[in-house]
Motif scaffolding. Structure first.
Motif, PDB file in Angstrom:
ATOM      1  N   SER A 133       0.835  -1.205   0.000  1.00 36.20           N
ATOM      2  CA  SER A 133       0.000   0.000   0.000  1.00 36.20           C
ATOM      3  C   SER A 133       0.868   1.253   0.000  1.00 36.20           C
ATOM      4  O   SER A 133       1.954   1.263   0.584  1.00 36.20           O
ATOM      5  CB  SER A 133      -0.917   0.003   1.224  1.00 36.20           C
ATOM      6  N   HIS A 134       0.373   2.321  -0.629  1.00 33.42           N
ATOM      7  CA  HIS A 134       1.137   3.558  -0.721  1.00 33.42           C
ATOM      8  C   HIS A 134       0.958   4.412   0.538  1.00 33.42           C
ATOM      9  O   HIS A 134      -0.166   4.581   1.029  1.00 33.42           O
ATOM     10  CB  HIS A 134       0.684   4.380  -1.930  1.00 33.42           C
ATOM     11  N   ALA A 135       2.041   4.953   1.026  1.00 30.01           N
ATOM     12  CA  ALA A 135       2.000   5.867   2.160  1.00 30.01           C
ATOM     13  C   ALA A 135       1.500   7.237   1.702  1.00 30.01           C
ATOM     14  O   ALA A 135       1.424   7.525   0.499  1.00 30.01           O
ATOM     15  CB  ALA A 135       3.378   5.989   2.780  1.00 30.01           C
ATOM     16  N   ASP A 136       1.175   8.098   2.657  1.00 25.90           N
ATOM     17  CA  ASP A 136       0.722   9.449   2.322  1.00 25.90           C
ATOM     18  C   ASP A 136       1.819  10.259   1.639  1.00 25.90           C
ATOM     19  O   ASP A 136       1.556  11.013   0.699  1.00 25.90           O
ATOM     20  CB  ASP A 136       0.256  10.183   3.583  1.00 25.90           C
ATOM     21  N   PHE A 137       3.041  10.116   2.148  1.00 24.05           N
ATOM     22  CA  PHE A 137       4.190  10.813   1.591  1.00 24.05           C
ATOM     23  C   PHE A 137       5.248   9.777   1.208  1.00 24.05           C
ATOM     24  O   PHE A 137       5.082   8.588   1.476  1.00 24.05           O
ATOM     25  CB  PHE A 137       4.748  11.814   2.599  1.00 24.05           C
ATOM     26  N   VAL A 138       6.324  10.219   0.582  1.00 23.10           N
ATOM     27  CA  VAL A 138       7.398   9.310   0.185  1.00 23.10           C
ATOM     28  C   VAL A 138       8.522   9.375   1.210  1.00 23.10           C
ATOM     29  O   VAL A 138       9.032  10.462   1.510  1.00 23.10           O
ATOM     30  CB  VAL A 138       7.942   9.655  -1.214  1.00 23.10           C
ATOM     31  N   ASP A 139       8.878   8.232   1.746  1.00 22.37           N
ATOM     32  CA  ASP A 139       9.957   8.120   2.719  1.00 22.37           C
ATOM     33  C   ASP A 139      11.297   8.220   1.997  1.00 22.37           C
ATOM     34  O   ASP A 139      11.651   7.359   1.183  1.00 22.37           O
ATOM     35  CB  ASP A 139       9.840   6.782   3.449  1.00 22.37           C
ATOM     36  N   LEU A 140      12.048   9.265   2.283  1.00 27.35           N
ATOM     37  CA  LEU A 140      13.321   9.485   1.607  1.00 27.35           C
ATOM     38  C   LEU A 140      14.276   8.311   1.793  1.00 27.35           C
ATOM     39  O   LEU A 140      14.974   7.917   0.852  1.00 27.35           O
ATOM     40  CB  LEU A 140      13.975  10.776   2.118  1.00 27.35           C
ATOM     41  N   GLU A 141      14.290   7.731   2.983  1.00 22.80           N
ATOM     42  CA  GLU A 141      15.192   6.606   3.236  1.00 22.80           C
ATOM     43  C   GLU A 141      14.873   5.421   2.331  1.00 22.80           C
ATOM     44  O   GLU A 141      15.768   4.696   1.903  1.00 22.80           O
ATOM     45  CB  GLU A 141      15.119   6.186   4.705  1.00 22.80           C
TER      46      GLU A 141
END
Length: 318
Positions: A258-266
């Motif tokens: 599932s896609h998160a609300d924002f993109v995790d840079l790590e």
């Protein structure tokens, strides 16, 4: 290398701006003939107006990539609700196309998972062709049919992936060449891996849409980023646009696909590192739930990395 960023369909920062308002066929059947036509026109007009609002928002924020909603026209491909959704909105389509061209935006469509060419059922393939023709007709009305892409997944495996791939190649012959020319194929998170999708793209001479999140959720041990990225780039070699990637990050470890609300840079740092080492310009379509907000946040986050320069609202140089 240059990375440009964009998002999917709706600018969440705008009030009441969904370009995907629709009407169910059940609702359609409850209405009289005149009311049906009125509702279809009103909903389509609102969706096109909201699309223009999103484009103006993109222009203001210097966001160069945008995916049109596939639901611009309600019931467009339903056999019992066919209506003329092209001539009624010629000016609206033209205005959208002119905005895209004037500000040199890169646009696309992404039909739903039911638009596929791996089925052994003739009506599924027929419906896929009808849906592709609908998307292409909208691009033609906008004057974007030579530059925008229509992105698909390969489809199902039906318990026999080699046979499904054979059907894909055979069924795809029914798609008009002018539409196939604007088609891209994306690796998915459960069935067709990056390598499998890439091989199909190479055989059919179709650009690949590389989804990094899907790659991480569904890959074989021998699939190394550094090994297949050059082949991925090559599928775009005859295209005026840079190779395009879909970028998102997992909602959680348990809900990994599932896609998160924002993109995790790590999560995407390994991708950024590999892209930087190969120095090929690319475009990122962000598929996070917060859409435009996620784009602007990710641009801010990546811009803080040493050696990264922000060129405008949604363009970075590494």
């Amino acid at each position: 290398m240059i990375i440009r960023f964009g998002y999917v369909s709706m600018a969440t920062a705008l009030y009441d701006a969904s370009p995907s308002k629709t009407m169910t066929f059940s609702r359609y059947k409850q209405l009289g003939k005149e009311e049906r036509a009125k509702q279809l026109r009103n909903i389509t007009k609102a969706n096109l107006e909201h699309t223009k609002r999103a484009l103006h928002y993109n222009i203001a924020h210097q966001i160069h990539l945008y995916r049109f909603s596939s639901s611009l026209v309600p019931l467009a491909t339903h056999e019992e609700a066919q209506w003329d959704y092209l001539s009624s909105f010629q000016e609206e389509y033209k205005e959208i196309g002119e905005l895209v061209k004037k500000y040199q935006m890169r646009t696309s469509f992404h039909p739903n998972q039911f638009t596929l060419f791996t089925s052994d059922k003739e009506h599924v393939t027929a419906n896929a062709i009808k849906d592709m023709e609908y998307h292409y007709a909208l691009l033609e009305a906008m004057g974007l049919e030579k530059e925008s892409h229509i992105n698909l997944h390969v489809g199902g495996a039906y318990g026999d992936k080699p046979s499904a791939v054979e059907r894909f190649h055979e069924n795809l012959k029914q798609l008009p060449p002018r539409i196939k020319k604007q088609m891209t194929l994306e690796n998915d998170d459960k069935t067709y891996t990056t390598s499998e999708t890439l091989a199909i793209c190479e055989e059919e001479n179709i650009p690949m849409m590389f989804d990094y999140h899907h790659y991480m959720a569904n890959y074989e041990k021998e699939e190394k980023l550094g090994d297949f990225l050059p082949r991925f780039y090559q599928t775009w070699s005859k295209n005026p646009f840079p190779p395009k990637l879909h970028v998102s990050s997992p909602k959680s470890e348990k809900a990994y696909r599932s896609h998160a609300d924002f993109v995790d840079l790590e999560f995407i740092k390994p991708l950024l590192k590999e892209l930087k080492s190969q120095q090929v310009d690319v475009d990122f379509m962000i598929e996070a739930k917060e859409k435009d907000r996620a784009v602007l946040q990710l641009v801010e986050d990546v811009a803080k990395i040493r050696g990264v320069k922000r060129l405008d609202g949604a363009t970075l140089e590494m």
